[in-house]
Design an enzyme around this catalytic site. Structure first.
Site, PDB file in Angstrom:
ATOM      1  N   CYS A 163       0.814  -1.226   0.000  1.00 51.59           N
ATOM      2  CA  CYS A 163       0.000   0.000   0.000  1.00 51.59           C
ATOM      3  C   CYS A 163       0.847   1.276   0.000  1.00 51.59           C
ATOM      4  O   CYS A 163       0.376   2.345  -0.370  1.00 51.59           O
ATOM      5  CB  CYS A 163      -0.967  -0.001   1.178  1.00 51.59           C
ATOM      6  SG  CYS A 163      -2.129  -1.382   1.144  1.00 51.59           S
ATOM      7  N   HIS A 223      -3.311   7.448   1.758  1.00 56.80           N
ATOM      8  CA  HIS A 223      -3.679   6.119   1.285  1.00 56.80           C
ATOM      9  C   HIS A 223      -5.096   5.836   1.767  1.00 56.80           C
ATOM     10  O   HIS A 223      -5.423   6.039   2.930  1.00 56.80           O
ATOM     11  CB  HIS A 223      -2.701   5.075   1.843  1.00 56.80           C
ATOM     12  CG  HIS A 223      -3.171   3.669   1.666  1.00 56.80           C
ATOM     13  ND1 HIS A 223      -3.635   3.198   0.461  1.00 56.80           N
ATOM     14  CD2 HIS A 223      -3.258   2.631   2.541  1.00 56.80           C
ATOM     15  CE1 HIS A 223      -3.980   1.924   0.607  1.00 56.80           C
ATOM     16  NE2 HIS A 223      -3.770   1.562   1.855  1.00 56.80           N
ATOM     17  N   ASN A 279      -9.984  -0.075  -0.626  1.00 53.10           N
ATOM     18  CA  ASN A 279      -8.529   0.007  -0.536  1.00 53.10           C
ATOM     19  C   ASN A 279      -7.938  -0.569  -1.824  1.00 53.10           C
ATOM     20  O   ASN A 279      -7.996  -1.770  -2.055  1.00 53.10           O
ATOM     21  CB  ASN A 279      -8.053  -0.790   0.690  1.00 53.10           C
ATOM     22  CG  ASN A 279      -6.539  -0.729   0.883  1.00 53.10           C
ATOM     23  OD1 ASN A 279      -5.799  -0.357  -0.010  1.00 53.10           O
ATOM     24  ND2 ASN A 279      -6.091  -1.124   2.059  1.00 53.10           N
TER      25      ASN A 279
END
Length: 323
Positions: A114, A250, A280
């Site tokens: 990520c 993020h 996500n």
């Protein structure tokens, strides 16, 4: 005078298939309310059968090039952040290179889960500052739907597929925080925490594997480390949270985003949030949010933007740039 890596264009791509939370209610013991209250996610996109990470990346790359007014042949280097490349090798970046008609440059993947886009952006900036490239295409692209355990309700509802891209070009600045372009970066990792977020497959096991996560522990580390890395990156250029126009974090979880913003001292009115629509998307989430933020009229030329992310590794970091 100082050489700077300035954003010239941005673009994104989302697969056609939209998956609302209600779809998970059919197969899992979960509800839309449960998912929204814990993550802020309402829907996400899943890649079609046969649609690969490099396909998504190519669409986003072409959109960013069009936004910059560049052609694929104008690019010197391609840095692609992903944990879900089409194949073990070659890199997804070289596939994008072929797709955009680039034959003179070089291309490689970066893997920091990520945090991948922050790592890719930092590397792209370094290539420009060192004179190894004048124009760099930076991409984050993922098909996390391919590594989900569909029986694990704590993880499979959180992730989505997508891609985002930036075009960076070298420009001369004054060497001050008023310059456009990447102003500072801060990267970190700590391999002792690898059991908190990982995929239980790979070359060693000879299977792709599925994503595994210790959610509570990841949450705790995220809030602490994201605010810290953003502060560090700002301090490197003598700036504070008050100077920031937009935080583009993020997009993992709305509770992490809100907690980090509070710790950073930035109101949610200065945070670009897309997690409700995308879920996500790992390395794709920041460039996706940057592209949507510009598209929605939030991010404008001259704005000070802070991006920060944390992912498996653990790996985390932040980039401060003036749009």
């Amino acid at each position: 005078m100082a050489r700077r890596a300035v954003v010239k264009g941005v673009g994104h791509y989302l697969p056609e298939r939209v998956v609302p939370n209600s779809e998970f209610e059919k197969t899992l013991e979960t509800t839309n309310e449960w998912i929204v209250s814990r993550s802020g996610i309402e829907r996400r996109h899943f890649a079609a059968e046969g649609e690969t990470t490099s396909d998504l990346a190519t669409h986003a790359a072409k959109a960013a090039l069009a936004d910059a007014g560049f052609d694929g042949s104008d690019i010197d280097a391609i840095v692609l952040a992903t944990s879900t490349a089409d194949m073990t090798f070659p890199s997804a970046a070289t596939m994008v290179q072929a797709n955009i008609g680039n034959t003179k440059g070089y291309a490689f993947d970066v893997q920091a889960v990520c945090a991948g886009f922050v790592y890719a952006l930092t590397n792209a900036n370094a290539l420009i500052l060192s004179g190894q490239a004048d124009r760099v295409l930076v991409i984050g692209a993922e098909t996390f739907s391919r590594i989900m355990d569909w029986t694990d309700r704590s993880t499979c509802v959180l992730f989505g597929d997508g891609a985002g891209a930036l075009v960076l070009a070298a420009e001369d600045g004054a060497g001050t925080a008023a310059d456009r372009g990447v102003l500072s970066t801060d990267l970190n990792s700590d391999g002792r925490y690898r059991e908190l977020l990982y995929v239980d497959g790979g070359v060693a096991t000879q299977n792709t594997g599925k994503l595994r996560m210790e959610g509570k522990e990841v949450f705790r580390h995220a809030v602490e480390k994201l605010a810290e890395t953003a502060h560090t990156a700002l301090e490197k250029v003598g700036l504070t949270a008050e100077d920031v126009n937009w935080v583009v974090p993020h997009q993992a979880n709305i509770r992490i985003i809100k907690s980090t913003a509070k710790k950073l001292g930035v109101g949610m009115d200065r945070v670009v949030v897309t997690v409700q629509d995308h879920g996500n998307t790992s390395a794709a989430s920041i460039p996706l949010a940057l592209s949507v933020g510009k598209q929605n009229g939030q991010i404008k030329t001259g704005d000070l933007v802070v991006t920060e992310a944390i992912g498996g590794g653990l790996a985390w970091g932040a980039v401060v740039l003036r749009w």
